[in-house]
Design a protein around this motif. Sequence first.
Motif, PDB file in Angstrom:
ATOM      1  N   ALA A 166      -1.018  12.595  -8.516  1.00  0.00           N
ATOM      2  CA  ALA A 166      -2.409  12.320  -8.899  1.00  0.00           C
ATOM      3  C   ALA A 166      -2.715  10.834  -8.786  1.00  0.00           C
ATOM      4  CB  ALA A 166      -2.672  12.823 -10.311  1.00  0.00           C
ATOM      5  N   ARG A 167      -1.775   9.994  -9.210  1.00  0.00           N
ATOM      6  CA  ARG A 167      -1.991   8.550  -9.127  1.00  0.00           C
ATOM      7  C   ARG A 167      -2.039   8.087  -7.677  1.00  0.00           C
ATOM      8  NH1 ARG A 167       1.405   8.943 -13.702  1.00  0.00           N
ATOM      9  NH2 ARG A 167       3.320   8.572 -12.506  1.00  0.00           N
ATOM     10  N   GLU A 168      -1.165   8.623  -6.850  1.00  0.00           N
ATOM     11  CA  GLU A 168      -1.158   8.242  -5.438  1.00  0.00           C
ATOM     12  C   GLU A 168      -2.459   8.648  -4.759  1.00  0.00           C
ATOM     13  OE1 GLU A 168       3.677   8.910  -5.271  1.00  0.00           O
ATOM     14  OE2 GLU A 168       2.338  10.274  -4.196  1.00  0.00           O
ATOM     15  N   ALA A 169      -2.941   9.849  -5.044  1.00  0.00           N
ATOM     16  CA  ALA A 169      -4.186  10.323  -4.440  1.00  0.00           C
ATOM     17  C   ALA A 169      -5.377   9.494  -4.918  1.00  0.00           C
ATOM     18  CB  ALA A 169      -4.400  11.793  -4.773  1.00  0.00           C
ATOM     19  N   ALA A 170      -5.388   9.168  -6.209  1.00  0.00           N
ATOM     20  CA  ALA A 170      -6.495   8.391  -6.761  1.00  0.00           C
ATOM     21  C   ALA A 170      -6.519   6.986  -6.182  1.00  0.00           C
ATOM     22  CB  ALA A 170      -6.389   8.337  -8.284  1.00  0.00           C
ATOM     23  N   TYR A 171      -5.332   6.403  -6.029  1.00  0.00           N
ATOM     24  CA  TYR A 171      -5.292   5.054  -5.478  1.00  0.00           C
ATOM     25  C   TYR A 171      -5.698   5.058  -4.001  1.00  0.00           C
ATOM     26  CZ  TYR A 171      -3.967   0.411  -4.160  1.00  0.00           C
ATOM     27  OH  TYR A 171      -4.019  -0.875  -3.673  1.00  0.00           O
ATOM     28  N   HIS A 217       0.821  -1.212   0.000  1.00  0.00           N
ATOM     29  CA  HIS A 217       0.000   0.000   0.000  1.00  0.00           C
ATOM     30  C   HIS A 217       0.856   1.265   0.000  1.00  0.00           C
ATOM     31  CE1 HIS A 217      -3.456   2.592   0.822  1.00  0.00           C
ATOM     32  NE2 HIS A 217      -2.715   3.182   1.741  1.00  0.00           N
ATOM     33  N   GLY A 218       1.899   1.272   0.827  1.00  0.00           N
ATOM     34  CA  GLY A 218       2.742   2.456   0.932  1.00  0.00           C
ATOM     35  C   GLY A 218       3.424   2.809  -0.372  1.00  0.00           C
ATOM     36  N   HIS A 219       3.727   1.817  -1.195  1.00  0.00           N
ATOM     37  CA  HIS A 219       4.381   2.078  -2.475  1.00  0.00           C
ATOM     38  C   HIS A 219       3.471   2.876  -3.394  1.00  0.00           C
ATOM     39  CE1 HIS A 219       7.216   1.192  -5.778  1.00  0.00           C
ATOM     40  NE2 HIS A 219       6.137   1.147  -6.533  1.00  0.00           N
ATOM     41  N   TYR A 220       2.188   2.548  -3.370  1.00  0.00           N
ATOM     42  CA  TYR A 220       1.244   3.193  -4.291  1.00  0.00           C
ATOM     43  C   TYR A 220       0.683   4.505  -3.757  1.00  0.00           C
ATOM     44  CZ  TYR A 220       1.409  -0.981  -7.145  1.00  0.00           C
ATOM     45  OH  TYR A 220       1.833  -2.002  -7.955  1.00  0.00           O
ATOM     46  N   THR A 221       0.934   4.802  -2.504  1.00  0.00           N
ATOM     47  CA  THR A 221       0.446   6.059  -1.931  1.00  0.00           C
ATOM     48  C   THR A 221       1.583   7.010  -1.584  1.00  0.00           C
ATOM     49  OG1 THR A 221       0.321   4.978   0.252  1.00  0.00           O
ATOM     50  CG2 THR A 221      -1.703   5.070  -1.056  1.00  0.00           C
ATOM     51  N   GLY A 222       2.784   6.712  -2.062  1.00  0.00           N
ATOM     52  CA  GLY A 222       3.901   7.627  -1.907  1.00  0.00           C
ATOM     53  C   GLY A 222       4.583   7.605  -0.568  1.00  0.00           C
TER      54      GLY A 222
END
Length: 241
Positions: A169-174, A142-147
């Motif tokens: 934008a990708r991190e926020a959307a995920y 999870h942490g990888h995709y949310t920065g």
Amino acid sequence: MARLPRLTLPGYPHHIIQRGNNRQAIFSTAADYQTLLDLLAENASKFDVAVHAYVLMSNHFHLLATPHTLEGLPQMMQAVGRRYVRYFNDSQHRSGTLWEGRYKSTLIQTERYLLACMVYIDLNPVRAGLVAQARDYPWSSHGHYTGLQTDKLITPHPLIWELGNTPFAREAAYAELVQNGLTSVQQSALTDATLRGWALGDPDFVADLQKRTQRRVSQISAGRPVSVQKIVQNEPLAHVK
């Protein structure tokens, strides 16, 4: 009746579950969790498997991965499983089996279920009551995709790039997808399909998949979805086209 071979095809995302024998703990210390991650990273590279997501729970773990060869996924899981058992038995001064038989896995339809499966994986610790939010659990992707961190094990699936034009934008959307969660129907579909080994996707996906393998991909004839597919085929993950 002889059990079916696992449904494994290169180029498709697979949801994988490996449980401890009799639901016993497969990790004792933080070093144990890290050792399994290191083994996964080493052997994913060796056997050409892209790991998109994971969560390590106390007595089982989930992966979402795409093998690029027919034998890549079983070879990776066999190598990781054998080496981790040796490590764990030595460190715990124990002997015998650690895993509950063969790992469970199945193919999922990318457009309909890949992001849903990632959310499902991230929310395992929340559903288990270990943390209040997915970001609080240290042993998942999870942490990888949310920065929050960079994870050497992870190879993002190309579908991730459709979430936004910038990393932020990708991190926020995920993060929003995970916050929104899944329906109980989606959760059951992802679990049942994997444990039973039937492909998860809409009828056209299942029918096309059946043309590519002699192994049955659904409980009923090719071209018709299995029961969980009939239930969820009109329930894609919210906010994902």
